[in-house]
Motif scaffolding. Sequence first.
Motif, PDB file in Angstrom:
ATOM      1  N   VAL A   1       1.010  -1.173   0.201  1.00  0.00           N
ATOM      2  CA  VAL A   1      -0.189   0.131   0.020  1.00  0.00           C
ATOM      3  C   VAL A   1       0.909   1.361   0.072  1.00  0.00           C
ATOM      4  O   VAL A   1       2.077   1.300   0.122  1.00  0.00           O
ATOM      5  CB  VAL A   1      -0.938  -0.073   1.050  1.00  0.00           C
ATOM      6  N   SER A   2       0.282   2.342  -0.134  1.00  0.00           N
ATOM      7  CA  SER A   2       0.804   3.639  -0.060  1.00  0.00           C
ATOM      8  C   SER A   2       0.169   4.097   1.425  1.00  0.00           C
ATOM      9  O   SER A   2      -1.096   3.874   1.452  1.00  0.00           O
ATOM     10  CB  SER A   2       0.630   4.742  -1.165  1.00  0.00           C
ATOM     11  N   ILE A   3       1.019   4.912   2.133  1.00  0.00           N
ATOM     12  CA  ILE A   3       0.814   5.510   3.493  1.00  0.00           C
ATOM     13  C   ILE A   3       1.033   6.745   3.341  1.00  0.00           C
ATOM     14  O   ILE A   3       2.105   7.302   3.033  1.00  0.00           O
ATOM     15  CB  ILE A   3       1.356   4.830   4.459  1.00  0.00           C
ATOM     16  N   ALA A   4      -0.076   7.695   3.629  1.00  0.00           N
ATOM     17  CA  ALA A   4       0.078   9.176   3.840  1.00  0.00           C
ATOM     18  C   ALA A   4      -0.347   9.799   5.070  1.00  0.00           C
ATOM     19  O   ALA A   4      -1.052   9.262   5.644  1.00  0.00           O
ATOM     20  CB  ALA A   4      -0.839   9.872   2.714  1.00  0.00           C
ATOM     21  N   ILE A   5       0.308  10.564   5.610  1.00  0.00           N
ATOM     22  CA  ILE A   5       0.194  11.432   6.735  1.00  0.00           C
ATOM     23  C   ILE A   5      -0.011  12.808   6.640  1.00  0.00           C
ATOM     24  O   ILE A   5       1.156  13.173   6.011  1.00  0.00           O
ATOM     25  CB  ILE A   5       0.955  10.904   8.109  1.00  0.00           C
ATOM     26  N   CYS A   6      -1.122  13.425   7.088  1.00  0.00           N
ATOM     27  CA  CYS A   6      -0.936  14.857   6.686  1.00  0.00           C
ATOM     28  C   CYS A   6      -1.404  15.580   7.932  1.00  0.00           C
ATOM     29  O   CYS A   6      -1.848  14.879   9.142  1.00  0.00           O
ATOM     30  CB  CYS A   6      -2.106  15.125   5.639  1.00  0.00           C
ATOM     31  N   ASP A   7      -0.969  16.916   8.193  1.00  0.00           N
ATOM     32  CA  ASP A   7      -1.264  17.754   9.276  1.00  0.00           C
ATOM     33  C   ASP A   7      -2.739  18.229   9.202  1.00  0.00           C
ATOM     34  O   ASP A   7      -3.490  17.864   8.408  1.00  0.00           O
ATOM     35  CB  ASP A   7      -0.025  18.874   9.477  1.00  0.00           C
ATOM     36  N   ALA A   8      -2.760  19.023  10.343  1.00  0.00           N
ATOM     37  CA  ALA A   8      -4.243  19.655  10.393  1.00  0.00           C
ATOM     38  C   ALA A   8      -4.794  20.628   9.409  1.00  0.00           C
ATOM     39  O   ALA A   8      -6.034  20.734   9.248  1.00  0.00           O
ATOM     40  CB  ALA A   8      -4.338  20.317  11.987  1.00  0.00           C
ATOM     41  N   GLY A   9      -3.739  20.900   8.513  1.00  0.00           N
ATOM     42  CA  GLY A   9      -4.093  21.743   7.477  1.00  0.00           C
ATOM     43  C   GLY A   9      -4.429  20.894   6.032  1.00  0.00           C
ATOM     44  O   GLY A   9      -4.597  21.493   5.070  1.00  0.00           O
ATOM     45  N   GLY A  10      -4.265  19.775   6.332  1.00  0.00           N
ATOM     46  CA  GLY A  10      -4.361  18.775   5.234  1.00  0.00           C
ATOM     47  C   GLY A  10      -2.843  18.556   4.239  1.00  0.00           C
ATOM     48  O   GLY A  10      -2.915  18.127   3.268  1.00  0.00           O
TER      49      GLY A  10
END
Length: 147
Positions: free
Chosen positions: A30-39
């Motif tokens: 899979v691909s895994i993405a993590i973003c902050d509160a601003g997206g």
Amino acid sequence: MKTIRVLTLDDARRMAIAAEAEARQNGWNVSIAICDAGGYPLWLQRMDAAPIMSAMVAPDKARACVLSGKPSKVYEDMVNQGRIAALSMPVVPLEGGEPIYYDNQVVGAVGVSGVQAGQDAQVARAGVAALDGPGHLAEHLYQGQPA
């Protein structure tokens, strides 16, 4: 004045390691993405043999969670139940994104893409769960209640 909590690169790394371990344990690429509160992305990885498109979809799933404060599955369910107007919303209506809450505030999200929708979500939840600790345990996973 309000104190705002933010995810750090170390937080993102910890979540990514946990999510990748969950995927590997199940034989999923899979691909895994993590973003902050601003997206905005803090982390993006595409495991070997993960679909190329998954690297584009995973961050969009995470962003959808930040914008709404809900798992991306909420929007997939809306579309599947005939509410096609949800397709015009600025979110990706695909399961696999999970918001991260801290003290009842969305501080980011994990998005996963590459396998079946429920499996993507399972990997994303494993990533979010890596932040367990004081102030996190009860808040991270959306329980059908607004924040």
